[in-house]
Design an enzyme around this catalytic site. Structure first.
Site, PDB file in Angstrom:
ATOM      1  N   PRO A   1       0.790  -1.223   0.000  1.00 26.38           N
ATOM      2  CA  PRO A   1       0.000   0.000   0.000  1.00 26.38           C
ATOM      3  C   PRO A   1       0.828   1.283   0.000  1.00 26.38           C
ATOM      4  O   PRO A   1       1.872   1.365   0.644  1.00 26.38           O
ATOM      5  CB  PRO A   1      -0.818  -0.101   1.289  1.00 26.38           C
ATOM      6  CG  PRO A   1      -0.088  -1.074   2.135  1.00 26.38           C
ATOM      7  CD  PRO A   1       0.559  -2.043   1.194  1.00 26.38           C
ATOM      8  N   ASN A   2       0.307   2.241  -0.749  1.00 26.89           N
ATOM      9  CA  ASN A   2       0.825   3.614  -0.850  1.00 26.89           C
ATOM     10  C   ASN A   2       2.101   3.725  -1.677  1.00 26.89           C
ATOM     11  O   ASN A   2       2.574   4.839  -1.942  1.00 26.89           O
ATOM     12  CB  ASN A   2       1.040   4.234   0.547  1.00 26.89           C
ATOM     13  CG  ASN A   2      -0.247   4.290   1.335  1.00 26.89           C
ATOM     14  OD1 ASN A   2      -1.237   4.841   0.852  1.00 26.89           O
ATOM     15  ND2 ASN A   2      -0.274   3.706   2.518  1.00 26.89           N
TER      16      ASN A   2
ATOM     17  N   ARG B   1       5.124  11.074  -2.505  1.00 31.82           N
ATOM     18  CA  ARG B   1       4.855  10.755  -1.101  1.00 31.82           C
ATOM     19  C   ARG B   1       6.113  10.966  -0.243  1.00 31.82           C
ATOM     20  O   ARG B   1       7.103  10.250  -0.412  1.00 31.82           O
ATOM     21  CB  ARG B   1       4.438   9.292  -1.028  1.00 31.82           C
ATOM     22  CG  ARG B   1       4.270   8.752   0.350  1.00 31.82           C
ATOM     23  CD  ARG B   1       4.233   7.231   0.340  1.00 31.82           C
ATOM     24  NE  ARG B   1       3.930   6.728   1.664  1.00 31.82           N
ATOM     25  CZ  ARG B   1       4.209   5.506   2.078  1.00 31.82           C
ATOM     26  NH1 ARG B   1       4.788   4.643   1.259  1.00 31.82           N
ATOM     27  NH2 ARG B   1       3.920   5.134   3.287  1.00 31.82           N
TER      28      ARG B   1
ATOM     29  N   TYR C   1      11.116   8.698   1.413  1.00 33.36           N
ATOM     30  CA  TYR C   1      11.057   7.597   0.445  1.00 33.36           C
ATOM     31  C   TYR C   1      11.819   7.880  -0.852  1.00 33.36           C
ATOM     32  O   TYR C   1      11.909   6.999  -1.711  1.00 33.36           O
ATOM     33  CB  TYR C   1       9.588   7.266   0.133  1.00 33.36           C
ATOM     34  CG  TYR C   1       8.857   6.746   1.346  1.00 33.36           C
ATOM     35  CD1 TYR C   1       9.152   5.495   1.873  1.00 33.36           C
ATOM     36  CD2 TYR C   1       7.895   7.522   1.996  1.00 33.36           C
ATOM     37  CE1 TYR C   1       8.513   5.015   3.005  1.00 33.36           C
ATOM     38  CE2 TYR C   1       7.236   7.050   3.123  1.00 33.36           C
ATOM     39  CZ  TYR C   1       7.553   5.802   3.623  1.00 33.36           C
ATOM     40  OH  TYR C   1       6.921   5.322   4.749  1.00 33.36           O
TER      41      TYR C   1
ATOM     42  N   ASN D   1       8.222  -5.375  -0.877  1.00 32.07           N
ATOM     43  CA  ASN D   1       8.060  -4.226   0.004  1.00 32.07           C
ATOM     44  C   ASN D   1       6.572  -4.182   0.335  1.00 32.07           C
ATOM     45  O   ASN D   1       5.765  -3.681  -0.455  1.00 32.07           O
ATOM     46  CB  ASN D   1       8.509  -2.930  -0.685  1.00 32.07           C
ATOM     47  CG  ASN D   1       8.416  -1.746   0.270  1.00 32.07           C
ATOM     48  OD1 ASN D   1       7.872  -1.863   1.365  1.00 32.07           O
ATOM     49  ND2 ASN D   1       8.948  -0.605  -0.160  1.00 32.07           N
TER      50      ASN D   1
ATOM     51  N   ALA E   1       3.066  -0.823   4.861  1.00 32.99           N
ATOM     52  CA  ALA E   1       2.611  -0.904   6.251  1.00 32.99           C
ATOM     53  C   ALA E   1       2.141  -2.305   6.635  1.00 32.99           C
ATOM     54  O   ALA E   1       2.127  -2.649   7.829  1.00 32.99           O
ATOM     55  CB  ALA E   1       1.498   0.114   6.489  1.00 32.99           C
TER      56      ALA E   1
ATOM     57  N   HIS F   1       4.128  -4.486   9.066  1.00 28.39           N
ATOM     58  CA  HIS F   1       4.057  -4.312  10.518  1.00 28.39           C
ATOM     59  C   HIS F   1       2.747  -4.821  11.115  1.00 28.39           C
ATOM     60  O   HIS F   1       2.554  -4.743  12.327  1.00 28.39           O
ATOM     61  CB  HIS F   1       4.225  -2.825  10.864  1.00 28.39           C
ATOM     62  CG  HIS F   1       5.314  -2.138  10.092  1.00 28.39           C
ATOM     63  ND1 HIS F   1       6.627  -2.524  10.170  1.00 28.39           N
ATOM     64  CD2 HIS F   1       5.273  -1.124   9.169  1.00 28.39           C
ATOM     65  CE1 HIS F   1       7.358  -1.755   9.366  1.00 28.39           C
ATOM     66  NE2 HIS F   1       6.554  -0.908   8.743  1.00 28.39           N
TER      67      HIS F   1
ATOM     68  N   GLU G   1      12.448  -9.551   2.227  1.00 34.56           N
ATOM     69  CA  GLU G   1      11.706  -8.340   2.619  1.00 34.56           C
ATOM     70  C   GLU G   1      12.577  -7.122   2.359  1.00 34.56           C
ATOM     71  O   GLU G   1      13.778  -7.151   2.646  1.00 34.56           O
ATOM     72  CB  GLU G   1      11.359  -8.426   4.108  1.00 34.56           C
ATOM     73  CG  GLU G   1      10.714  -7.166   4.669  1.00 34.56           C
ATOM     74  CD  GLU G   1      10.432  -7.275   6.161  1.00 34.56           C
ATOM     75  OE1 GLU G   1      10.092  -8.378   6.640  1.00 34.56           O
ATOM     76  OE2 GLU G   1      10.553  -6.240   6.839  1.00 34.56           O
TER      77      GLU G   1
ATOM     78  N   HIS H   1      12.734  -2.570   2.234  1.00 40.89           N
ATOM     79  CA  HIS H   1      12.146  -1.251   2.463  1.00 40.89           C
ATOM     80  C   HIS H   1      13.072  -0.183   1.910  1.00 40.89           C
ATOM     81  O   HIS H   1      14.300  -0.328   1.967  1.00 40.89           O
ATOM     82  CB  HIS H   1      11.936  -0.990   3.963  1.00 40.89           C
ATOM     83  CG  HIS H   1      11.086  -2.029   4.604  1.00 40.89           C
ATOM     84  ND1 HIS H   1       9.737  -2.093   4.413  1.00 40.89           N
ATOM     85  CD2 HIS H   1      11.414  -3.092   5.366  1.00 40.89           C
ATOM     86  CE1 HIS H   1       9.259  -3.143   5.048  1.00 40.89           C
ATOM     87  NE2 HIS H   1      10.260  -3.774   5.635  1.00 40.89           N
ATOM     88  N   LEU H   2      12.478   0.879   1.423  1.00 40.42           N
ATOM     89  CA  LEU H   2      13.271   2.026   0.970  1.00 40.42           C
ATOM     90  C   LEU H   2      13.956   2.712   2.150  1.00 40.42           C
ATOM     91  O   LEU H   2      15.149   3.029   2.107  1.00 40.42           O
ATOM     92  CB  LEU H   2      12.349   3.042   0.271  1.00 40.42           C
ATOM     93  CG  LEU H   2      11.727   2.584  -1.044  1.00 40.42           C
ATOM     94  CD1 LEU H   2      10.354   3.200  -1.220  1.00 40.42           C
ATOM     95  CD2 LEU H   2      12.640   2.948  -2.209  1.00 40.42           C
TER      96      LEU H   2
ATOM     97  N   ARG I   1      13.131   4.834  12.443  1.00 41.43           N
ATOM     98  CA  ARG I   1      11.880   5.586  12.396  1.00 41.43           C
ATOM     99  C   ARG I   1      11.003   5.251  13.620  1.00 41.43           C
ATOM    100  O   ARG I   1      11.512   4.813  14.637  1.00 41.43           O
ATOM    101  CB  ARG I   1      11.174   5.297  11.064  1.00 41.43           C
ATOM    102  CG  ARG I   1      12.030   5.724   9.853  1.00 41.43           C
ATOM    103  CD  ARG I   1      11.313   5.464   8.540  1.00 41.43           C
ATOM    104  NE  ARG I   1      10.072   6.221   8.463  1.00 41.43           N
ATOM    105  CZ  ARG I   1       9.110   5.966   7.570  1.00 41.43           C
ATOM    106  NH1 ARG I   1       9.264   4.976   6.685  1.00 41.43           N
ATOM    107  NH2 ARG I   1       8.013   6.695   7.551  1.00 41.43           N
TER     108      ARG I   1
ATOM    109  N   ARG J   1       7.282   0.823  13.456  1.00 41.96           N
ATOM    110  CA  ARG J   1       7.882   0.258  12.227  1.00 41.96           C
ATOM    111  C   ARG J   1       9.025  -0.712  12.541  1.00 41.96           C
ATOM    112  O   ARG J   1       9.619  -1.295  11.644  1.00 41.96           O
ATOM    113  CB  ARG J   1       8.408   1.370  11.315  1.00 41.96           C
ATOM    114  CG  ARG J   1       7.321   2.282  10.792  1.00 41.96           C
ATOM    115  CD  ARG J   1       7.874   3.291   9.796  1.00 41.96           C
ATOM    116  NE  ARG J   1       7.000   4.449   9.738  1.00 41.96           N
ATOM    117  CZ  ARG J   1       5.899   4.540   8.987  1.00 41.96           C
ATOM    118  NH1 ARG J   1       5.543   3.544   8.201  1.00 41.96           N
ATOM    119  NH2 ARG J   1       5.144   5.623   9.006  1.00 41.96           N
TER     120      ARG J   1
HETATM  121  C1  DHK Z   1       7.125   1.665   3.123  1.00 41.57           C
HETATM  122  C2  DHK Z   1       5.986   1.943   3.794  1.00 41.57           C
HETATM  123  O1  DHK Z   1       4.871   2.265   3.146  1.00 41.57           O
HETATM  124  C3  DHK Z   1       5.943   1.958   5.265  1.00 41.57           C
HETATM  125  O2  DHK Z   1       4.668   1.606   5.764  1.00 41.57           O
HETATM  126  C4  DHK Z   1       7.015   1.093   5.881  1.00 41.57           C
HETATM  127  C5  DHK Z   1       8.336   1.161   3.793  1.00 41.57           C
HETATM  128  C6  DHK Z   1       8.362   1.406   5.273  1.00 41.57           C
HETATM  129  C7  DHK Z   1       9.594   1.588   3.054  1.00 41.57           C
HETATM  130  O3  DHK Z   1      10.470   2.218   3.637  1.00 41.57           O
HETATM  131  O4  DHK Z   1       9.725   1.260   1.874  1.00 41.57           O
HETATM  132  O5  DHK Z   1       7.047   1.298   7.278  1.00 41.57           O
END
Ligand code: DHK
Length: 147
Positions: free
Chosen positions: A10-11, A18, A23, A74, A77, A80, A98, A100-101, A107, A111
């Site tokens: 998501p997102n 964003r 990110y 990735n 959220a 978590h 797994e 993450h950026l 953070r 997280r």
């Molecule tokens: C991306 C997200 O959307 C967050 O919810 C994670 C992750 C971190 C990232 O760093 O790529 O906590």
């Protein structure tokens, strides 16, 4: 040639706009292009996807069982929160990395815990778009050592 799924939760469709301070400035399409280019150079194919829905990530992980040699994920959220993703990673035989950026450990406390990590081969975080390329290199090396 190995085929790797790169799954995004998501997102992540909003990357570029964003919170770029966290990110980075790359869009998801930019990152897909970097992954595909790395595959062409290093010898693997990439199936790159994004969804905002937890169940769709579960479905894609199941699909990978027969359709891929590994998964770089990735999960955003859902990392978590999702026992379903943990169970999916344990239910399949293909390796899961797994990623993450951002450095999630630098953070907010919420997280710092990942449901996915205990079921993954390993975790890469904090290297921006490069995290995706490092995850793919890890999958390639796992695939080669399994041969
Ligand atoms: C991306 C997200 O959307 C967050 O919810 C994670 C992750 C971190 C990232 O760093 O790529 O906590």
């Amino acid at each position: 040639m190995p085929r790797f799924f790169v799954l995004n939760g998501p997102n992540l469709n909003l990357l570029g706009k964003r919170e770029p301070g966290i990110y980075g400035g790359h869009t998801l399409a930019d990152i897909e292009a970097l992954c595909v280019e790395a595959g062409a150079r290093l010898g693997f194919t990439v199936d790159f996807r994004q969804t905002n829905h937890e169940g769709t990530l579960v479905d894609w992980m199941h699909e990978a069982q027969d359709a891929a040699d590994g998964i770089a994920i990735n999960a955003g959220a859902y990392t978590h929160t999702s026992i379903a993703l943990h169970d999916a990673a344990r239910a399949i035989r293909v390796p899961v990395v797994e990623l993450h950026l951002s450095n999630v450990h630098a953070r907010e406390a919420f997280r710092h815990h990942s449901y996915l990590a205990p079921a993954a081969k390993g975790v890469i975080c904090g290297f921006g778009a490069q995290s995706y390329l490092l995850a793919l290199q890890a999958l390639q090396s796992l695939t080669q050592s399994a041969e």
